[in-house]
Scaffold this active site. Structure first.
Site, PDB file in Angstrom:
ATOM      1  N   GLY A  46      62.946  37.670 -23.482  1.00 34.91           N
ATOM      2  CA  GLY A  46      61.963  36.319 -24.004  1.00 34.91           C
ATOM      3  C   GLY A  46      61.546  36.849 -25.400  1.00 34.91           C
ATOM      4  O   GLY A  46      61.782  38.220 -25.786  1.00 34.91           O
ATOM      5  N   GLN A  51      56.564  36.895 -32.847  1.00 34.88           N
ATOM      6  CA  GLN A  51      57.447  38.294 -33.006  1.00 34.88           C
ATOM      7  C   GLN A  51      58.359  38.260 -34.347  1.00 34.88           C
ATOM      8  O   GLN A  51      58.344  39.391 -34.714  1.00 34.88           O
ATOM      9  CB  GLN A  51      58.059  38.446 -31.765  1.00 34.88           C
ATOM     10  CG  GLN A  51      57.176  38.702 -30.671  1.00 34.88           C
ATOM     11  CD  GLN A  51      57.820  38.910 -29.451  1.00 34.88           C
ATOM     12  OE1 GLN A  51      58.569  38.145 -28.758  1.00 34.88           O
ATOM     13  NE2 GLN A  51      58.315  40.291 -29.025  1.00 34.88           N
ATOM     14  N   CYS A  91      58.219  45.102 -24.015  1.00 34.00           N
ATOM     15  CA  CYS A  91      57.924  44.107 -25.269  1.00 34.00           C
ATOM     16  C   CYS A  91      58.870  44.621 -26.367  1.00 34.00           C
ATOM     17  O   CYS A  91      58.912  45.816 -26.797  1.00 34.00           O
ATOM     18  CB  CYS A  91      56.796  43.930 -25.595  1.00 34.00           C
ATOM     19  SG  CYS A  91      56.420  42.848 -26.890  1.00 34.00           S
ATOM     20  N   LEU A  92      59.772  43.708 -26.919  1.00 29.86           N
ATOM     21  CA  LEU A  92      60.429  44.040 -28.184  1.00 29.86           C
ATOM     22  C   LEU A  92      59.549  44.444 -29.383  1.00 29.86           C
ATOM     23  O   LEU A  92      60.172  45.156 -30.104  1.00 29.86           O
ATOM     24  CB  LEU A  92      61.488  42.771 -28.511  1.00 29.86           C
ATOM     25  CG  LEU A  92      62.283  42.370 -27.535  1.00 29.86           C
ATOM     26  CD1 LEU A  92      63.118  40.980 -27.978  1.00 29.86           C
ATOM     27  CD2 LEU A  92      63.423  43.485 -27.382  1.00 29.86           C
ATOM     28  N   HIS A 133      53.948  36.248 -20.634  1.00 34.19           N
ATOM     29  CA  HIS A 133      53.733  37.271 -21.861  1.00 34.19           C
ATOM     30  C   HIS A 133      54.333  36.565 -23.236  1.00 34.19           C
ATOM     31  O   HIS A 133      53.479  36.830 -24.005  1.00 34.19           O
ATOM     32  CB  HIS A 133      55.108  38.150 -21.508  1.00 34.19           C
ATOM     33  CG  HIS A 133      55.330  39.217 -22.573  1.00 34.19           C
ATOM     34  ND1 HIS A 133      55.003  40.760 -22.226  1.00 34.19           N
ATOM     35  CD2 HIS A 133      55.858  39.227 -23.669  1.00 34.19           C
ATOM     36  CE1 HIS A 133      55.451  41.487 -23.387  1.00 34.19           C
ATOM     37  NE2 HIS A 133      55.675  40.513 -24.188  1.00 34.19           N
ATOM     38  N   GLU A 134      54.952  35.618 -23.108  1.00 36.32           N
ATOM     39  CA  GLU A 134      55.594  35.074 -24.484  1.00 36.32           C
ATOM     40  C   GLU A 134      54.318  34.244 -25.028  1.00 36.32           C
ATOM     41  O   GLU A 134      53.964  34.096 -26.254  1.00 36.32           O
ATOM     42  CB  GLU A 134      56.836  34.396 -24.601  1.00 36.32           C
ATOM     43  CG  GLU A 134      57.985  34.991 -23.967  1.00 36.32           C
ATOM     44  CD  GLU A 134      58.112  36.496 -24.588  1.00 36.32           C
ATOM     45  OE1 GLU A 134      57.853  36.551 -25.930  1.00 36.32           O
ATOM     46  OE2 GLU A 134      58.678  37.358 -24.319  1.00 36.32           O
TER      47      GLU A 134
HETATM   48 ZN    ZN Z   1      56.547  40.599 -26.073  1.00 36.61          ZN
END
Ligand code: ZN
Length: 178
Positions: A46, A51, A91-92, A133-134
């Protein structure tokens, strides 16, 4: 398509609240394609616009192994949620760290699709968690906000150290190879 740079915690830009999208047009669709390109390249499931430092309410997901279940959510809204459970999240924007987070395991979400048309869908398990989360990202929230302050501080310090090391490396003049 362009691979975008993903902001990393504790970058303050990750705390920006994204604005609703007024129109789903070709420019937005190009951005959506870039989000997918960036998410797949980073091996994520995601990615939210926040981000990549674009503060519009857009997120993409693909929780399949084969990258054949791409989903686009513009102006997403959770209209129902039930059955809270715990799942390990990463998470990225917080690379390398995974922590248990409690979230609804079943949700109903309303959004606009890639074509600008409204839709509603039910999601459960990993996809339900991923969408929540997103959406948190679009509200300037991160999964580390749900863990203890002690753990969060430890993660922040380690990531800051890595980011400083990378900046030092980049600033060092390159010696000519002989
Ligand atoms: Zn994330």
């Amino acid at each position: 398509m362009t691979r975008l740079t993903i902001l990393e915690y504790p970058d303050p830009r990750l705390r920006t609240r994204a604005r609703p999208v007024a129109a789903v047009d070709d420019e937005l669709r190009r951005f959506i394609d870039d989000l997918f390109e960036t998410m797949y390249a980073a091996k994520g499931i995601g990615l939210a616009a926040t981000q990549v430092d674009v503060h519009k309410r857009v997120l993409v997901t693909d929780v399949s192994e084969e990258h054949d279940r791409p989903l686009v959510f513009v102006n997403p809204e959770i209209v129902a949620k039930e059955s809270v459970g715990t799942m390990q999240e990463g998470c990225l924007s917080v690379p390398g760290y995974y922590e248990d987070v409690d979230r609804a395991q079943r949700i109903r979400v309303r959004a606009l699709g890639r074509d600008g048309r409204p839709f509603e869908m039910d999601a459960e398990g990993l996809l339900a968690v991923c969408i929540q989360h997103e959406i948190d990202h679009l509200d300037g929230k991160l999964f580390v906000d749900y863990i203890s302050e002690l753990k969060r501080t430890r993660i922040r310090r380690k990531l800051e150290k890595e980011q400083r090391a990378r900046a030092d490396q980049a600033a060092r003049p390159r010696q000519p190879a002989v």
